[in-house]
Write a protein that holds these residues in place. Sequence first.
Motif, mmCIF file in Angstrom:
data_model
loop_
_atom_site.group_PDB
_atom_site.id
_atom_site.type_symbol
_atom_site.label_atom_id
_atom_site.label_comp_id
_atom_site.label_asym_id
_atom_site.label_seq_id
_atom_site.Cartn_x
_atom_site.Cartn_y
_atom_site.Cartn_z
ATOM 1 N N SER A 14 -5.939 -0.443 -5.860
ATOM 2 C CA SER A 14 -6.018 0.860 -5.199
ATOM 3 C C SER A 14 -7.397 1.110 -4.607
ATOM 4 O O SER A 14 -7.574 2.038 -3.815
ATOM 5 C CB SER A 14 -5.672 1.976 -6.191
ATOM 6 N N ASN B 2 -0.338 5.632 -7.394
ATOM 7 C CA ASN B 2 1.057 5.250 -7.197
ATOM 8 C C ASN B 2 1.267 3.895 -7.857
ATOM 9 O O ASN B 2 0.928 2.855 -7.289
ATOM 10 C CB ASN B 2 1.391 5.187 -5.707
ATOM 11 N N SER C 268 3.216 1.118 -5.949
ATOM 12 C CA SER C 268 2.527 0.437 -4.854
ATOM 13 C C SER C 268 1.533 -0.607 -5.346
ATOM 14 O O SER C 268 1.190 -1.532 -4.614
ATOM 15 C CB SER C 268 1.796 1.462 -3.982
ATOM 16 N N SER D 168 3.011 -1.250 1.081
ATOM 17 C CA SER D 168 2.183 -0.769 -0.008
ATOM 18 C C SER D 168 1.150 0.223 0.500
ATOM 19 O O SER D 168 0.538 0.031 1.562
ATOM 20 C CB SER D 168 1.478 -1.938 -0.700
ATOM 21 N N GLU D 169 0.963 1.275 -0.252
ATOM 22 C CA GLU D 169 -0.073 2.238 0.105
ATOM 23 C C GLU D 169 -1.467 1.621 0.034
ATOM 24 O O GLU D 169 -2.398 2.108 0.672
ATOM 25 C CB GLU D 169 -0.020 3.442 -0.845
ATOM 26 N N TYR D 170 -1.587 0.550 -0.747
ATOM 27 C CA TYR D 170 -2.900 -0.026 -1.005
ATOM 28 C C TYR D 170 -3.122 -1.326 -0.236
ATOM 29 O O TYR D 170 -3.897 -2.184 -0.653
ATOM 30 C CB TYR D 170 -3.072 -0.254 -2.502
ATOM 31 N N ARG E 105 -4.780 5.134 5.566
ATOM 32 C CA ARG E 105 -4.803 3.915 4.755
ATOM 33 C C ARG E 105 -5.309 4.226 3.349
ATOM 34 O O ARG E 105 -6.201 5.033 3.173
ATOM 35 C CB ARG E 105 -5.686 2.854 5.400
ATOM 36 N N GLY F 293 -3.501 5.383 0.693
ATOM 37 C CA GLY F 293 -2.699 6.312 -0.118
ATOM 38 C C GLY F 293 -3.492 7.458 -0.698
ATOM 39 O O GLY F 293 -3.111 8.027 -1.720
#
Length: 474
Positions: free
Chosen positions: A96, A388, A391, A399-401, A467, A469
């Motif tokens: 993250s 998250n 993710s 993926s948010e990451y 970008r 998340g």
Amino acid sequence: MANAPKYTGASAAFGTLPVLKEERELGFWDHTWINVGLAVATWAFLIGGSTALVVGAHDGLYAIIIGNVISISIMAVSVCLAPGKYGIEHYTILRSIFGALGVVLLVACLLVVFGIGWSSVLSIMFGRALSTVVNGMTGAQIGDNDFPVTAFAVLSIFISWLLLWKGPTAVKWLNRIVGPGKIILCVGLIFLIFGTKTWEEINTAPPLAPFADPRVNFMIAVEFNLAAGFGYWPVLGNIARFTRTPRAALWPNMLGVFAAAVIGEVVGLFAALSLGSYDPTAWMIPLGGVIAGTVALLFIGIANITAMVSIFYGICLAMRQAGGKYFESIPWGFLTGALFVPVAVISFFPGQVYDNFFIFVAWTAVAFAPLSGVAFVDYLILRKGRINARSLFCDDKNSEYRFWGGVNPISFLSLIGGALVYWALFNPQTLDAHGPFIWISASIPACIVAGLLHYVLTKAVAIPSGRGGYPPSR
């Protein structure tokens, strides 16, 4: 979902899957004693002895307390809260911050190098401790860098590998005995020291190898202890994920790491000033005699083994997380054994490693002080303590990451900025101090600058581009 696989504690303990609530085995005191065993390793005595190189007892006490309370507080909050809350492996959570590919780069560049370095120091200390025991009991004349030191070091590596093979809780019951025993050992050493020296004699004893400026001496002593506190960063997160409550994840670091480390370092400081040597393996038998000194050295050896297990457990999980399916398929015993091989090789050069310990400690701060700042700001300030979890385990573009191609350049630029600030203030190789170092140290500015850079760049670039998340800026 009826046919979904049932993951057990073993699948999480030896891999990167989240640990379920019912699988978490560590309560408040179990976590505390594990941290005591980690903190009262020989490095605590050696850091105290290294502090005695530049300051006396009075200034040394202040330096040890100031350095540890600041660095361990920042480090523990940045590294233990998220694993304790989500039960997710520490280096998986780092996705993250750095992205999936970014964690691979981080593990390859920093964590393996420093993990192998710390474990090499610990194994050689173990070797010197047992060699001293043999000398005291048999009258042998094993030198500090003779082959038996290496042989005993390799023995400690083998024992550590066997314990690590059993998983993260293999040392839990051992630490319930050894942890309190090492606190008793520290208290006993204090009595032995004051049985031979008065407080006035210890307090007036000059430092062993000071620089000309007393202000520089004091801040270098603080810097050693700041670096030592930040140096726990790679280890504590993966222990915290097995705790049952957030309280059990965070506060045992202050009891088990801070308090125990301070006790061990103060013992090292006083012993070094009393005996004129910063080497812990040279103190025990002169202070306690053959029997008591032998027991003390054996306790120290056991502490080093438990510390090596903790270090390599985190590194092996980091390698599995970074290597994806390839490393997940490698048997745990083989992976851990392979990682101990370079430690065994380095143990053949005990003098080069052991005698430069304080330089190695300073180098760890270059890496882990900025890392602590970035992790602190990212999780607590930018994400408000929320991640998250789904993710974290998603490697595709959804993926948010994912950031930019799996790497977050913002976090790496922040680390570089923090490291450059450290280097501008203090050279970890030569111990040369520059500018306002005598007032602000090097680790704290490096930590703060890295965190500020990460905050500003994330707000300016990552969040507007959608970008990472992060919660949108209000």
